[in-house]
Write a protein that holds these residues in place. Sequence first.
Motif, short mmCIF file in Angstrom:
data_model
loop_
_atom_site.label_atom_id
_atom_site.label_comp_id
_atom_site.label_asym_id
_atom_site.label_seq_id
_atom_site.Cartn_x
_atom_site.Cartn_y
_atom_site.Cartn_z
N ARG A 195 0.84 -1.21 0.00
CA ARG A 195 0.00 0.00 0.00
C ARG A 195 0.87 1.25 0.00
O ARG A 195 0.59 2.23 -0.68
CB ARG A 195 -0.93 -0.01 1.20
N ASP A 224 -0.22 -6.12 -3.83
CA ASP A 224 -1.62 -5.81 -3.57
C ASP A 224 -2.15 -5.00 -4.75
O ASP A 224 -1.45 -4.83 -5.76
CB ASP A 224 -1.79 -5.07 -2.24
N GLU A 347 -10.25 -11.75 1.34
CA GLU A 347 -11.16 -10.77 0.75
C GLU A 347 -11.32 -10.93 -0.77
O GLU A 347 -11.32 -9.94 -1.50
CB GLU A 347 -10.68 -9.35 1.06
N TRP A 377 -4.31 -16.47 4.46
CA TRP A 377 -5.29 -15.90 5.39
C TRP A 377 -6.40 -16.93 5.64
O TRP A 377 -6.55 -17.89 4.87
CB TRP A 377 -5.84 -14.59 4.83
N TRP A 394 -7.58 -13.67 10.90
CA TRP A 394 -7.58 -12.22 11.07
C TRP A 394 -8.98 -11.70 11.40
O TRP A 394 -9.19 -10.47 11.43
CB TRP A 394 -7.03 -11.52 9.82
N GLN A 425 -4.79 -0.56 13.38
CA GLN A 425 -6.02 0.03 13.92
C GLN A 425 -5.65 1.15 14.90
O GLN A 425 -4.66 1.07 15.62
CB GLN A 425 -6.86 -1.04 14.61
N TRP A 471 -0.76 -2.99 8.36
CA TRP A 471 -1.16 -2.57 7.01
C TRP A 471 -0.82 -1.10 6.84
O TRP A 471 -0.86 -0.33 7.82
CB TRP A 471 -2.66 -2.81 6.82
N GLU A 473 -2.03 1.45 4.54
CA GLU A 473 -2.82 2.43 3.78
C GLU A 473 -2.53 3.87 4.21
O GLU A 473 -2.50 4.78 3.39
CB GLU A 473 -4.32 2.16 3.96
#
Length: 543
Positions: A195, A224, A347, A377, A394, A425, A471, A473
């Motif tokens: 990302r 990704d 996902e 995952w 996860w 988070q 992650w 982002e």
Amino acid sequence: MRLRRARGRWIRLAVLIAAVAMVGNSGPAWGTADDPTENGEQPEPTMGNIVPEPVSVQPTSAHYRITADTTIRVQAASAAVARIGEQLAAALRRSTGYPLPVISGAEPGRDTISLLLSGAEVGAEGYRLDVTGNGVVIRANEPAGLFNGVQTLRQLLPAAADSASEQPGPWLVPGGHVMDHPRFGYRGAMLDVARHFFPVADVERFIDEISLYKINYLHLHLSDDQGWRIAVAGWPNLTDYGSTTEVGGGAGGYYTQEQYQQIVAYAKAHYVTIVPEIDGPGHTNAALASYPDLNCDGVAPPLYTGIEVGFSSFCVNKDETYTFLNDVIGELARLTPGPYLHVGGDEAESTTAEDYSTFEGKVLPLVTEHGKTAMGWHELAKADPPTSVVTEYWGTTSTDAPTAAAAARGNKIVMAPANKAYLDQKYNEDTKLGLKWAAYIEVADAYNWDPATYLTGVGESSVLGVEAPLWSETLVTMANIEYLAFPRLPAIAELGWSPQSSHNWSSFQRRLGAQGPRWTAMGINFYASPQIPWAPGSIGGSD
Ligand code: TNX
């Protein structure tokens, strides 16, 4: 305890007199404005502040003082042990200014820190550490255990020992005996370099930081939607084009094979094993943009710089897809000495359930054919994977029927529940960096769960270990990485290493608080959580 405190006061008084005597000599004096402890007094060194908590700690009233005469003695005939001795010496030379020669083959004697491959029944990663007035002896079966023992020794020294510049000391190591070995074999961190791309130097600094807390796997999320980050022979568009952006439209980047191998070697020298991940069938826009043939309609989509998920999929029913993945997996297997290759599988919202199973049924065997164990995952559990496959949980719920069924069949699970272990988070609603879809995760939330009872039907014997994914982002700089990783990463590290019987929030609060001055000495940008009694000299960072 009262006795030890009184002794501590005497030591501090003696030290203060020595320091006053030093004023005017070379080296910085105590009590200057530069001194983060304000009154120039160092906290009493103690054996009680180690993170992760060791299996057993027995303090004594002795102490060892590292001086200009101290030598580091290493087992003859082991290059790995000599290197660990040199790593310790290098760290301590900077802060103490002492020569600390690394001498091989000698017996432990006075004034030595000895690293010995002998006499310790503590498994492959455990160690014994004994501190007496004569010096320090660390014993282990394997170099990995000595490396872990050295991390413990570093935490026994004053925080200033972690400084990159010369500090006044004194360098007291509290006396006692530590016996230690890990609860779980897999103690991981994950860094998303897709990302946002992070250069080799950042990854190496992250390895330095995670290895302080006995983390032994670094999972690199190398592809990704927003970027492809590793050179693959025969598929140049992946890097010439697929790597050229990132979230927000920045320049992106990729690792050449030499750079990837440099990361692997650096990790190895810190007893960290790299787990490379190539995600699929979803999270694949960068690859699909690079090669039109990987798309069912033969049309390459544009590069993507947003943060949506679930819109991309490899074309499951085309041979080209597996030709491509066979090459990618083969190259990664060749470049990666560790046992695991991570194939993602999360996902996959644009892939039907049937196609997903077809895809995994073809991809998982490729990993085995190239001599590696597949990780993925937890959605992989739905595709009925062979029992050799490790799935990574996860989710945010404490029940997941496919994962429980996989555990019952014999698959091993790495626990990374997003509402506990996700370092990306936010801490709370004021945290600027990070996302909040899973939970706000304060230090207590990250610490207060048990990997072996969290998920129904996934008990201790099914749990390979834990992982803390980061992650990226919202992360652009190393300081951003550090702010989200510290102090939660050491919480997850303790869940992976320490016996469940030692799990204790108030003990952890105190021991974690003692890490603050070390992070400050090392220049780590950390979140000074109000839940933690930070020791003097801790300077929190900012997002
Ligand atoms: C979900 S967790 C993802 C990632 C995102 C992350 C953000 C998982 C296996 N997939 O693609 O980056 O959430 O928190």
